[in-house]
Design a protein around this motif. Structure first.
Motif, short mmCIF file in Angstrom:
data_model
loop_
_atom_site.label_atom_id
_atom_site.label_comp_id
_atom_site.label_asym_id
_atom_site.label_seq_id
_atom_site.Cartn_x
_atom_site.Cartn_y
_atom_site.Cartn_z
N LYS A 114 0.84 -1.21 0.00
CA LYS A 114 0.00 0.00 0.00
C LYS A 114 0.87 1.25 0.00
O LYS A 114 0.59 2.23 -0.71
N ILE A 141 -3.20 -3.90 -2.51
CA ILE A 141 -4.23 -2.99 -3.02
C ILE A 141 -5.00 -3.61 -4.19
O ILE A 141 -5.72 -2.90 -4.89
N GLN A 187 -8.42 -7.74 3.63
CA GLN A 187 -9.05 -6.44 3.40
C GLN A 187 -9.88 -6.01 4.61
O GLN A 187 -9.89 -4.84 4.98
N ASP A 195 -8.82 1.81 6.99
CA ASP A 195 -8.77 2.00 5.54
C ASP A 195 -10.17 1.87 4.97
O ASP A 195 -10.69 0.77 4.78
#
Length: 224
Positions: A114, A141, A187, A195
């Motif tokens: 990231k 990402i 994630q 995030d």
């Protein structure tokens, strides 16, 4: 909501079975000049004071682009840039912030991939006026993209840039349901760390993959 496109905009999305991201890179370099000639009678167009020629392309990996537009990223060994781990990437950010204002935000808790992507945005994007394909993205990402076999921390993904804007995104689709679930779980951990752009869990998608999907490449191209 973005300053780079209208709230409602037109996008072409397609998938091609038994293909990978390199097939779609080749298609991009054929398709966009063809469309430009059909629409405008020329491969050249003017945008924000720049003449852009869709018949002229360059390809750079994300890491190559960082080094190309910020040679100091390679340090004392140009053949061995410092992208190997979080410590090395953190040192890259420190060197960048020592030489540039405004400083690039940096959170040591973020995955190294990231941070590399954010460094690319800070270093290279403003220079991508002419049509450019940026390929090989960090897995951190790219939750839906297939890993590179020789570099599991990187994936077979590319973005298309022109006029300093990203106009397309494509990748070899990840078709392993177990790996896809693992990616979604990572994630979710990133979302827990704050995030907001991290992907949410998609049980329906994982279930669909479990029935089987051939090797496939997918593409999203902004029209406006």
């Amino acid at each position: 909501i973005s300053t780079q496109h209208n709230p409602e905009f037109t996008m072409l999305e397609f998938y091609q079975a038994y293909s990978d991201y390199r097939d779609l890179m080749d298609l991009t370099e054929e398709m966009l000049p063809f469309v430009a000639r059909e629409v405008n009678g020329s491969t050249k167009a003017t945008f924000n004071g720049h003449e852009i020629d869709f018949a002229q392309w360059q390809r750079l990996s994300m890491r190559e682009a960082i080094i190309h537009y910020w040679p100091e990223a390679a340090g004392r060994k140009p053949e061995m840039p410092d992208f190997a781990d979080a410590r090395a990437v953190g040192e890259l950010v420190r060197r960048f912030n020592a030489a540039h204002t405004p400083h690039m935000p940096y959170n040591p808790a973020d995955p190294a991939g990231k941070t590399i992507a954010e460094l690319f945005e800070a270093v290279a994007e403003e220079h991508l006026v002419q049509p450019t394909i940026i390929y090989d993205f960090p897995v951190a990402i790219s939750p839906l993209s297939k890993n590179k076999r020789e570099e599991p921390d990187w994936v077979e993904r590319f973005e298309v840039f022109a006029g300093t804007l990203e106009i397309g995104n494509a990748f070899s689709e990840l078709n392993d349901p177990e790996e896809q679930r693992r990616r979604f779980e990572e994630q979710l951990r990133q979302r827990e760390r704050g995030d907001e752009e991290a992907h949410v869990m998609d049980e329906d998608y994982v279930r669909a993959l479990s029935y089987g999907m051939p090797p496939t490449a997918g593409y999203g191209l902004g029209i406006d």
